[in-house]
Structures are given as C-alpha cells and as structure tokens.
Design an enzyme around this catalytic site. Sequence first.
Site, PDB file in Angstrom:
ATOM      1  N   CYS A 243       6.062  -2.054 -15.701  1.00 28.42           N
ATOM      2  CA  CYS A 243       6.227  -2.980 -16.830  1.00 28.42           C
ATOM      3  C   CYS A 243       7.122  -2.344 -17.885  1.00 28.42           C
ATOM      4  O   CYS A 243       7.544  -1.197 -17.758  1.00 28.42           O
ATOM      5  CB  CYS A 243       4.876  -3.343 -17.439  1.00 28.42           C
TER       6      CYS A 243
ATOM      7  N   CYS B 197       6.363   1.075 -19.285  1.00 24.37           N
ATOM      8  CA  CYS B 197       6.765   2.240 -18.476  1.00 24.37           C
ATOM      9  C   CYS B 197       8.185   2.672 -18.831  1.00 24.37           C
ATOM     10  O   CYS B 197       8.453   3.844 -19.115  1.00 24.37           O
ATOM     11  CB  CYS B 197       6.704   1.915 -16.977  1.00 24.37           C
TER      12      CYS B 197
ATOM     13  N   CYS C  51      16.169  30.876  17.899  1.00 22.95           N
ATOM     14  CA  CYS C  51      14.728  31.172  17.865  1.00 22.95           C
ATOM     15  C   CYS C  51      14.135  30.675  16.551  1.00 22.95           C
ATOM     16  O   CYS C  51      14.834  30.140  15.695  1.00 22.95           O
ATOM     17  CB  CYS C  51      14.468  32.673  18.036  1.00 22.95           C
TER      18      CYS C  51
ATOM     19  N   CYS D 133      15.664  31.531  13.173  1.00 22.01           N
ATOM     20  CA  CYS D 133      16.840  30.731  12.762  1.00 22.01           C
ATOM     21  C   CYS D 133      16.399  29.492  11.994  1.00 22.01           C
ATOM     22  O   CYS D 133      16.888  29.219  10.893  1.00 22.01           O
ATOM     23  CB  CYS D 133      17.644  30.306  13.990  1.00 22.01           C
TER      24      CYS D 133
ATOM     25  N   ASP E 172     -12.101  -2.605   9.965  1.00 22.97           N
ATOM     26  CA  ASP E 172     -12.117  -3.916   9.325  1.00 22.97           C
ATOM     27  C   ASP E 172     -12.535  -4.930  10.395  1.00 22.97           C
ATOM     28  O   ASP E 172     -12.260  -4.737  11.578  1.00 22.97           O
ATOM     29  CB  ASP E 172     -10.710  -4.232   8.803  1.00 22.97           C
TER      30      ASP E 172
ATOM     31  N   ASP F 248      -5.275  -4.235   9.255  1.00 27.34           N
ATOM     32  CA  ASP F 248      -4.055  -4.920   9.685  1.00 27.34           C
ATOM     33  C   ASP F 248      -2.797  -4.397   9.008  1.00 27.34           C
ATOM     34  O   ASP F 248      -1.713  -4.878   9.259  1.00 27.34           O
ATOM     35  CB  ASP F 248      -4.169  -6.432   9.483  1.00 27.34           C
TER      36      ASP F 248
ATOM     37  N   ASP G 289      -5.291  -4.503   4.064  1.00 27.43           N
ATOM     38  CA  ASP G 289      -6.104  -3.293   3.932  1.00 27.43           C
ATOM     39  C   ASP G 289      -5.291  -2.093   3.455  1.00 27.43           C
ATOM     40  O   ASP G 289      -5.735  -0.951   3.588  1.00 27.43           O
ATOM     41  CB  ASP G 289      -6.763  -2.969   5.281  1.00 27.43           C
TER      42      ASP G 289
END
Length: 794
Positions: free
Chosen positions: A16, A19, A83, A86, A495, A689, A693
């Site tokens: 908003c 902020c 290796c 590196c 859920d 889902d 959630d």
Amino acid sequence: MGETNHSTLGVTGMTCAACSNRIEKVLNKMDGVEAQVNLTTKKATVDYDPEKANIEDITKKIENIGYGVRTEKAEFDVFGMTCAACSNRIEKVLNKQEGVSLATVNLTTESASIEYNPVLVDQNALIEKIRKIGYDAKTKAKSEEKQSYKEKELQHKKVKLIISAVLSAPLLVTMLVHLFNMNVPDIFMNPWFQFALATPVQFIIGWQFYVGAYKNLKNGGANMDVLVALGTSAAYFYSLYEAVKTIGNPGYMPHLYFETSAVLVTLILFGKYLETRAKSQTTNAISELLNLQAKEARVIRDGKEQMIPVEQVMVGDHLIVKPGEKIPVDGTVVKGRTSVDESMLTGESIPIEKDTGAKVIGSTINKNGSIEMEATKVGKDTALASIIKVVEEAQGSKAPIQRLADVISGYFVPIVVGIAIVTFVIWIAFVDPGQFESALVAAIAVLVIACPCALGLATPTSIMVGTGKAAENGILFKGGEHLEGTHQLQAIVLDKTGTITKGKPEVTDFSGDEETLQLLASAEKGSEHPLAEAIVTYATENEIDFVDVDDFSAIPGHGIEATISGKHILVGNRKLMQKHQIVLEDSEEKLVDYETNGKTAMLIAIDGKLRGIVAVADTIKETAPEAIKHLKELGIEVIMLTGDNERTAQAIAKQVGIDQVIAQVLPEEKSDKVKEIQSQGKKVAMVGDGVNDAPALVTADIGIAIGTGTEVAIEAADITILGGELLLIPKAIKISHATIRNIRQNLFWAFGYNTAGIPVAAVGLLAPWIAGAAMALSSVSVVSNSLRLKRAKI
C-alpha cells in the site's frame, strides 16, 4: 548534492501507499541520497552521491525495514572443473561478488545458478569473474545443445585416453620387471625409450593438469589438478634426472619411474572418461522429458493447413491434431471431440474425454478423433517446459547434507600436500634414511590417492538420479533441500476437498419446493466453490430456469448471502443461520443424518425463514485408502484438515482410514493449524491444491501440491504431484529415503576411502600406479552407486 549516480531498484513486499512512503522516507534520511518510490511500478528511483552512499547500503537499508530488492537469476554452463575444490572455489568467489545474493555451482551438471542484483552486476561481469579464476562460463545452452556438447567432450576424452593408453602400454610392461622380476626385451628398459614414450603423455596428453593447477594456484586455490601435476611431475623429473646420469656412465643402473607418471595420467584420464560417461546417464530424466515434446505442428494459416516446427507455433494459432499424433502445445479444443492419453504427465492410464472448450496439454497423445485447437501456451510456457525447468533446477540445486563435503573439499588439497611433504621427510629421515627414491614414491602415492573427486560427486549425482526418477513417476521436487527434507517428515496434513476426495461433489438430497431450488441455484451461480457448481448442475438437470441476482457475497467458512428480486437468501452452515437468528426448527436430526453419512449439508433461508436443506457429497479418490495405509506403514502420522463440520469430516476420514481430523477450519486458519502441529516438534508436510491452501503450504516444512502440471501448483509448492494421484505421496517419501541413504553411502565410501587410503600410501604399502587406479575408480564407484537409484523399488 554534488555529482550523483542514478539507479532504479525493483522493490518487493510493498502492499500500500504506507509502504512506499516508509521506504522513501527512510532512504531520504540517508546522507547523500534522494529517492522516489512508486507503488504502482514497484520501483525505487535513487540519486546518490557515490562518496557518501552506494547501492549496497541502499539495498541493505530497504531490506532492514522489511522489504526486498528484486533480484534476477542467471544460469551458466561452467567448463574446466575437475573436482569439488573447483566448484567450491567458483562458488566462494561468486558469493563474495558485490550484488550477488546467492551462487550455487554444481560439479555434476557443470553449471552455476546465480541470484544477483542487476543494478550492481550484470551477467557479463559474472562470466568474466569465473574466467578470471581459471575457468570458463557461457549462458546456459538448451538441454539438446548441452547434450551434444557432452557427447563431443566424451569423444574427445576417449581419443586422448586411447593415445595415452597406447603410449603407456610399453611402459606398463616395465612394471612387470619391478613386480615379478620378469625378463623383457632390453629396449623396454632403455631410459631414453621410456623418456620418448612418457614425455608426450606427461606434457601433451597431461597438459590439462598443468593448466588447471597453474590457474588455481595463481588465484589462491588448489584442486585435483595440483595433486596430479605434483605427483606425476615428481615421478617424471626424478626419472629424467636418473636418465641423465647414464650419459657417459653406461654401467649406471638408473631408478626410473617414467611408467609411474605415464600410467598415472592414463588411469586418471580413464577414471574421468568413465565418470563423464556415468554422469551423462544421471541426466537421462531430462533427455526423456525432452523426447516427449512434439517436433512439428499442423497449423491453419491463410485458410490452409501446413506443417511447421513446433517452435514456430504462436499463441492464438489454430492447429489440427489427428488421431495418434502428439498435441503440439497447450491449448483449448475449439472443434471436434476426442480422448487424450495424458499418462506421460499425470500417470493416469485411462484416456480423458475432451470436447469443445476442454483444455489440452502439449506432448500428450490424441487417441481417436481429429480436433481443432487454439494454442494458449507455447515454448517455455507449456506445462512440459515448466516441468523440465523444475527438474533442471532441482538437479542443479544443493542439499544441506552436501555442506560438510563442501567444507572439507575446500581445505582438502592443501592438507594432502602437507601430508605428502611430511611423509617424504619422515621416510628420508627415519624410515629409509638417505633414500630419496623410497621417500619420493611414498609421497607420490599420498598425492595421487587423495583426490577429492569422489567427495564432490557423492551428493549431486544422487540428487540428480533421485529427482530424475521422481519426475519419471510424476513427482516434481523443486530442489535438493526438499528432497532431503522429505525423508524427515513425521506428520502429513491432508486437505479434504480435491486431495482426499475427487473435488467434484454432486447433490444427493434436496428438501424444498421448486422456488427454493430456483433461488438457491441462481444465488450459487455466482460462486466458484465446488459445492456451488454441484447445485447449479443439479438445477440444470432438473430444468430449472435461473433468475438474475441483484447482490451476492461469499462468506468464507460460512456460506453465501444474496438478494434476488427483493428476496434475501442465505445458504450455509449452522453458524451462518445462528448469526442471522434463523430458527432451525426440526432440521437438526436431518442434518446429523446427512453429516454422519459423509455429506455436506447446507441450510437454505429465504427472508429470515428456513426453506430447505441441500446435501452434497464429494466421493473419495479410489486410491486414497491405500495411499493413507502406505503412509502409516512408513510411520507417518496422517491428519485430515477441512472446513467441513465434525460429523461429515469424521465420516470421510473413516472411509479412508484417517484417525485424526481437524474440522471446521476457515481457509485463513489452516496455516495456524499447521503451526500448532509443528510446535509439538514434528516435521510437517501439507498436501493441498496449491492455490487455496497456499499459506499452509508455505508454513509447512514441506508443501506438497496436488495438480495436473498446468496449475500454479508447480510454482507454489516444494513438491508437486502431477495428476492428483495420492499414491505418489508415499512414493515421494520412499524416493527421498532411498536418495538420502544413497548419499550417505557415497559420503561414507568417499570419506572412508581417503581416510584409509592416505595412511596406507604414507607407510609405503601402495605403489603410485595402484593409488592412481584406486583414485580413478573411487569416483566411478560413487557415480555407479548413485545410478543404482534408478533400479530402486518404490
């Protein structure tokens, strides 16, 4: 202000005007800074005096007050790593770079993933930084291009290995003299013959080790190349010194180790060749996903059908897909009817019926009817492209378990060089006083056997194979940390709607007159809730005419409120009726009966009076009881979370075998319930889902989204289960357990190999060439063990 610099920063977290005002106020209080923050564009325009402030300070100031500065992500292919030392070196240097918030370098995929502030640093500067410390980097190529490059690289390594082996073979014969005192032709023992064979192996075939060692040492690092260059050079130059002593002294018997240097280079190249070949097999999952993509599309342009490469399809194009063909891109059916095999994406073996308006997914197979479709998502936006991106990112990420190996690898090479020097001194001073040759052989064996390659490969190879196997089964892990975290789960919160149940409820009972049904259905038509869809479908089937709604509002967790033709309609649970002081009369018994049988019952009130009840049932998924049984067998506590009332929830839970139920939970309360379970000291997964959630998915230790692969779920969760098959949840946990077990085996052997190998070499029980073979094979054994995951039963 004097001379100023100008920058624009992308700011995250603003909701908003308060902020943007707060950020602006705080920045303008900084000495030498003038800022304007735009809420709409979410950007901060900053003018600052470089003598008094810099972008780093401004960024920190924004972050300190609870907002973020938008970063970009770059993916690079990195060349020249040999290796773990590196990859650790590159990672450390990049993370120190101004503007870089996080850099991850993966030895197995030979790639770097970098989050950076584009204002402070650009991609060219990051590539230049990598080149400056002795490696090379390019913007990440397409998977097909990278595969082609890897094939060429493998062929190049094979050619070098063959040349090295041919030159080293005669030198290998001289080892037989040392080991078994065998007779061989005199030419094999001639120091200049050995010199002629060993020199091209040392300085042409093995030049890569000198280059790598020089670049690392120049930049203050040390890697495998340093150990190999030191060990082989010591053997080569000591042998050359001995050969020179024979000049003018034909009776001198030189102590030659040309075969040691040449055979070591050959064995190390052999190990690297096998390692590269095995590593390419760990990326099979990406290759297989890419092979699923359609190559061509039949598009209608200017009223004519024409075949074009799938890359040229644009959003809005109309395509014809004939029976047996792959659907080229994601889209919507505009004409025709068919069934589509979506098993490659969802695991569902039964073809799905598709009619006009139905969504179709690119790379699935059209079974038995011609259709015309409109392209809605193409290129990198398609479902399959999203899945490939998730798998690539997961394979390139690091699991927390790798941190220990990374820390050790960073200090490993300097420590080994120190041990080799101490070994040399002890041998020449105490074990075999004055014998340079014995001390040198022991020191070389220590240098050669202690390569940290196996340590660096232990975790990423397992992560790649594990995430690949998961993807093949329709399980998308978003990163290595989630793959690791899943094996620690103690509780899973499921859920109900769309997760345990199919999410497509139907009206089973209705009590009320035709007018009540008309008003009920008309009011619910404005709702997107699955229960509302069931009521609208029921009314349509009963040929009820809908009427216009004057006013509508959904009351989360309670029901809906609407006004139709001046009549006030309420549809919802007891709480909603009690709130509006609706007398429930004799409806309680009927409500209890519906709820006991797992039905969701909603009360209907018109103008303050109860006019009827509608009961809706959402059937459970066929595999839900079996999936929950498997979860319990894995020792995981299973909890069902739902907004339904207690009786309905308990009825559903009983059908699937769940003992713990948390009912009558409002959507915004779900994350609080997850926190309550976490407060008991349990690692919790939330399965939902991926949209409704979302807060609970984020709050949980592991968020598991049930989706078809086309939803936001892929981006929202830590794990996405494609197609909604609940049996994939215990499979995901089993894959996590198998992968972590595999990583631990790899780390045990990598640590154990070096822990045991160094002292054995130091006491002189390992010839350098045997140490070289053991070192080469240790990396191969780690990668081979990771590949066993492909055959793991889940």
